[in-house]
Design a protein around this motif. Sequence first.
Motif, PDB file in Angstrom:
ATOM      1  N   MET A   4      58.465  96.099  65.982  1.00 24.13           N
ATOM      2  CA  MET A   4      57.925  94.895  65.358  1.00 24.13           C
ATOM      3  C   MET A   4      59.030  94.136  64.632  1.00 24.13           C
ATOM      4  O   MET A   4      59.934  94.752  64.060  1.00 24.13           O
ATOM      5  CB  MET A   4      56.825  95.252  64.348  1.00 24.13           C
ATOM      6  N   ILE A   5      58.950  92.827  64.639  1.00 26.47           N
ATOM      7  CA  ILE A   5      59.903  91.979  63.926  1.00 26.47           C
ATOM      8  C   ILE A   5      59.208  91.361  62.717  1.00 26.47           C
ATOM      9  O   ILE A   5      58.130  90.776  62.832  1.00 26.47           O
ATOM     10  CB  ILE A   5      60.461  90.874  64.847  1.00 26.47           C
ATOM     11  N   HIS A   6      59.819  91.534  61.543  1.00 29.58           N
ATOM     12  CA  HIS A   6      59.316  90.935  60.296  1.00 29.58           C
ATOM     13  C   HIS A   6      60.301  89.859  59.865  1.00 29.58           C
ATOM     14  O   HIS A   6      61.449  90.152  59.554  1.00 29.58           O
ATOM     15  CB  HIS A   6      59.172  92.013  59.222  1.00 29.58           C
ATOM     16  N   THR A   7      59.854  88.618  59.866  1.00 26.50           N
ATOM     17  CA  THR A   7      60.703  87.510  59.457  1.00 26.50           C
ATOM     18  C   THR A   7      60.073  86.785  58.278  1.00 26.50           C
ATOM     19  O   THR A   7      58.880  86.948  57.996  1.00 26.50           O
ATOM     20  CB  THR A   7      60.930  86.532  60.627  1.00 26.50           C
ATOM     21  N   PHE A   8      60.881  85.987  57.592  1.00 23.31           N
ATOM     22  CA  PHE A   8      60.400  85.330  56.371  1.00 23.31           C
ATOM     23  C   PHE A   8      60.399  83.808  56.503  1.00 23.31           C
ATOM     24  O   PHE A   8      60.366  83.100  55.505  1.00 23.31           O
ATOM     25  CB  PHE A   8      61.257  85.778  55.175  1.00 23.31           C
ATOM     26  N   SER A   9      60.396  83.340  57.732  1.00 26.13           N
ATOM     27  CA  SER A   9      60.307  81.900  57.969  1.00 26.13           C
ATOM     28  C   SER A   9      59.632  81.636  59.302  1.00 26.13           C
ATOM     29  O   SER A   9      60.037  82.183  60.329  1.00 26.13           O
ATOM     30  CB  SER A   9      61.702  81.264  57.962  1.00 26.13           C
ATOM     31  N   LEU A  10      58.631  80.800  59.276  1.00 29.28           N
ATOM     32  CA  LEU A  10      57.939  80.392  60.498  1.00 29.28           C
ATOM     33  C   LEU A  10      58.905  79.746  61.481  1.00 29.28           C
ATOM     34  O   LEU A  10      58.802  79.941  62.694  1.00 29.28           O
ATOM     35  CB  LEU A  10      56.817  79.422  60.134  1.00 29.28           C
ATOM     36  N   ASP A  11      59.872  79.008  60.964  1.00 29.91           N
ATOM     37  CA  ASP A  11      60.788  78.255  61.825  1.00 29.91           C
ATOM     38  C   ASP A  11      61.842  79.141  62.485  1.00 29.91           C
ATOM     39  O   ASP A  11      62.608  78.665  63.329  1.00 29.91           O
ATOM     40  CB  ASP A  11      61.475  77.165  61.007  1.00 29.91           C
ATOM     41  N   ALA A  12      61.881  80.444  62.112  1.00 31.08           N
ATOM     42  CA  ALA A  12      62.901  81.345  62.670  1.00 31.08           C
ATOM     43  C   ALA A  12      62.531  81.850  64.062  1.00 31.08           C
ATOM     44  O   ALA A  12      63.365  82.441  64.747  1.00 31.08           O
ATOM     45  CB  ALA A  12      63.111  82.531  61.734  1.00 31.08           C
ATOM     46  N   LEU A  13      61.292  81.620  64.479  1.00 32.80           N
ATOM     47  CA  LEU A  13      60.836  82.151  65.766  1.00 32.80           C
ATOM     48  C   LEU A  13      60.716  81.048  66.808  1.00 32.80           C
ATOM     49  O   LEU A  13      60.452  79.884  66.494  1.00 32.80           O
ATOM     50  CB  LEU A  13      59.482  82.842  65.599  1.00 32.80           C
ATOM     51  N   LYS A  14      60.874  81.461  68.054  1.00 35.69           N
ATOM     52  CA  LYS A  14      60.635  80.562  69.191  1.00 35.69           C
ATOM     53  C   LYS A  14      59.925  81.382  70.258  1.00 35.69           C
ATOM     54  O   LYS A  14      60.556  82.053  71.086  1.00 35.69           O
ATOM     55  CB  LYS A  14      61.963  80.011  69.722  1.00 35.69           C
ATOM     56  N   LEU A  15      58.586  81.364  70.229  1.00 36.69           N
ATOM     57  CA  LEU A  15      57.783  82.191  71.122  1.00 36.69           C
ATOM     58  C   LEU A  15      57.009  81.312  72.097  1.00 36.69           C
ATOM     59  O   LEU A  15      57.005  80.085  72.005  1.00 36.69           O
ATOM     60  CB  LEU A  15      56.809  83.058  70.311  1.00 36.69           C
ATOM     61  N   LYS A  16      56.337  81.988  73.020  1.00 38.02           N
ATOM     62  CA  LYS A  16      55.526  81.298  74.016  1.00 38.02           C
ATOM     63  C   LYS A  16      54.178  82.001  74.146  1.00 38.02           C
ATOM     64  O   LYS A  16      54.105  83.225  74.207  1.00 38.02           O
ATOM     65  CB  LYS A  16      56.249  81.295  75.369  1.00 38.02           C
ATOM     66  N   ASP A  17      53.108  81.204  74.168  1.00 40.22           N
ATOM     67  CA  ASP A  17      51.744  81.714  74.382  1.00 40.22           C
ATOM     68  C   ASP A  17      51.352  82.779  73.372  1.00 40.22           C
ATOM     69  O   ASP A  17      50.716  83.791  73.710  1.00 40.22           O
ATOM     70  CB  ASP A  17      51.597  82.269  75.802  1.00 40.22           C
ATOM     71  N   ALA A  18      51.713  82.584  72.120  1.00 39.19           N
ATOM     72  CA  ALA A  18      51.401  83.574  71.080  1.00 39.19           C
ATOM     73  C   ALA A  18      49.930  83.521  70.689  1.00 39.19           C
ATOM     74  O   ALA A  18      49.288  82.467  70.711  1.00 39.19           O
ATOM     75  CB  ALA A  18      52.277  83.339  69.860  1.00 39.19           C
ATOM     76  N   TRP A  19      49.413  84.694  70.324  1.00 43.05           N
ATOM     77  CA  TRP A  19      48.132  84.819  69.650  1.00 43.05           C
ATOM     78  C   TRP A  19      48.444  84.970  68.169  1.00 43.05           C
ATOM     79  O   TRP A  19      49.345  85.731  67.797  1.00 43.05           O
ATOM     80  CB  TRP A  19      47.362  86.034  70.148  1.00 43.05           C
ATOM     81  N   LEU A  20      47.700  84.274  67.319  1.00 50.97           N
ATOM     82  CA  LEU A  20      48.049  84.217  65.903  1.00 50.97           C
ATOM     83  C   LEU A  20      46.820  84.345  65.028  1.00 50.97           C
ATOM     84  O   LEU A  20      45.743  83.842  65.365  1.00 50.97           O
ATOM     85  CB  LEU A  20      48.728  82.864  65.602  1.00 50.97           C
ATOM     86  N   THR A  21      47.001  85.016  63.890  1.00 49.81           N
ATOM     87  CA  THR A  21      46.026  84.929  62.820  1.00 49.81           C
ATOM     88  C   THR A  21      46.778  84.640  61.537  1.00 49.81           C
ATOM     89  O   THR A  21      47.948  85.018  61.376  1.00 49.81           O
ATOM     90  CB  THR A  21      45.162  86.197  62.693  1.00 49.81           C
ATOM     91  N   MET A  66      49.218  98.819  63.473  1.00 47.30           N
ATOM     92  CA  MET A  66      48.072  98.322  64.213  1.00 47.30           C
ATOM     93  C   MET A  66      48.468  97.611  65.500  1.00 47.30           C
ATOM     94  O   MET A  66      47.601  97.106  66.213  1.00 47.30           O
ATOM     95  CB  MET A  66      47.240  97.394  63.320  1.00 47.30           C
ATOM     96  N   GLY A  67      49.775  97.553  65.780  1.00 50.15           N
ATOM     97  CA  GLY A  67      50.219  96.984  67.046  1.00 50.15           C
ATOM     98  C   GLY A  67      50.680  95.541  66.992  1.00 50.15           C
ATOM     99  O   GLY A  67      50.965  94.945  68.041  1.00 50.15           O
ATOM    100  N   VAL A  68      50.771  94.959  65.794  1.00 43.74           N
ATOM    101  CA  VAL A  68      51.244  93.581  65.665  1.00 43.74           C
ATOM    102  C   VAL A  68      52.719  93.519  66.069  1.00 43.74           C
ATOM    103  O   VAL A  68      53.510  94.387  65.713  1.00 43.74           O
ATOM    104  CB  VAL A  68      51.048  93.077  64.220  1.00 43.74           C
ATOM    105  N   ASP A  69      53.091  92.476  66.797  1.00 42.04           N
ATOM    106  CA  ASP A  69      54.464  92.341  67.290  1.00 42.04           C
ATOM    107  C   ASP A  69      55.375  91.590  66.337  1.00 42.04           C
ATOM    108  O   ASP A  69      56.564  91.899  66.232  1.00 42.04           O
ATOM    109  CB  ASP A  69      54.453  91.616  68.642  1.00 42.04           C
ATOM    110  N   PHE A  70      54.827  90.573  65.657  1.00 43.49           N
ATOM    111  CA  PHE A  70      55.620  89.759  64.732  1.00 43.49           C
ATOM    112  C   PHE A  70      54.809  89.531  63.460  1.00 43.49           C
ATOM    113  O   PHE A  70      53.632  89.152  63.533  1.00 43.49           O
ATOM    114  CB  PHE A  70      55.968  88.397  65.337  1.00 43.49           C
ATOM    115  N   VAL A  71      55.444  89.745  62.311  1.00 50.01           N
ATOM    116  CA  VAL A  71      54.853  89.374  61.025  1.00 50.01           C
ATOM    117  C   VAL A  71      55.770  88.343  60.381  1.00 50.01           C
ATOM    118  O   VAL A  71      56.976  88.550  60.262  1.00 50.01           O
ATOM    119  CB  VAL A  71      54.700  90.589  60.092  1.00 50.01           C
ATOM    120  N   ILE A  72      55.174  87.226  59.996  1.00 44.61           N
ATOM    121  CA  ILE A  72      55.913  86.173  59.294  1.00 44.61           C
ATOM    122  C   ILE A  72      55.403  86.134  57.858  1.00 44.61           C
ATOM    123  O   ILE A  72      54.238  85.817  57.616  1.00 44.61           O
ATOM    124  CB  ILE A  72      55.697  84.802  59.943  1.00 44.61           C
TER     125      ILE A  72
END
Length: 261
Positions: free
Chosen positions: A1-18, A82-88
């Motif tokens: 899993m990747i934990h980042t502290f900025s929304l702008d740090a990621l560049k993903l495609k077709d993400a599911w988000l909550t 719980m299987g989350v791939d990215f936490v921002i």
Amino acid sequence: MIHTFSLDALKLKDAWLTIGIFDGVHRGHQTIIHRLVEGAHSTGEPAVVLTFDPHPAVVLGGKTDFKFLTLPEERASLLETMGVDFVITQKFDREFANQTALDFMTRICKSLGLKTLIAGYDTALGRGREGDAKRLTEIGQSLGYTVEVVQPLKDGNGVISSTRIRKEVSDGMIKQAADDLGRAYAITGPVVHGVGRGHSINIPTANIQIPKQKVMPAYGIYACKAWVDGEGYPAATSLGVRPTFYTSETPSPTIEAHLLN
């Protein structure tokens, strides 16, 4: 899993988000996260959680003494299991809070290539909390994402919520808090030097530095499991002001764990 502290740090495609604070990652939150992970992974797409620090109640409500069930790293660790791939963990300030729901979701779509938003029943995003489920769905029709709304998890006492669990912990209702969390409440901190009195009476204790932002249970003696380097030990843990040895020089509460045997 990747934990980042900025929304702008990621560049993903077709993400599911909550999106939410998810303080405690309690059983109600788990319902949302399970749906997120299940849906994303069924099609090989990333499951992303966007949360905030500090709590909006601190920034917008002026609650400078706000206490958490989980600090950002604890929260991210639980989400990883719980299987989350990215936490921002996005910094929340007044500038961030002043975005309209449309501006906010446009920014999200740019960073995540958003495909599906899993929203809690009380989700409200953007300036003035305008971005409720209805408004987010309208925005999604123009930006190209869909919205699923997850209903609250209830029991005989009503909706399971972080606010309710914080009160249960602080009132010493640890069994009820554990039931609502779906696990035991945990406090993590470094062991610090005490006065050594426990060693002198053959009951050595590990003195835990109290995290200032964590909800503390009511004063008392608790049956605990102490985790050291990944191994658990039964422990009797005192939380309070040590009334037997109380002096005017030691008024602050302490956490002292005696690992049995």
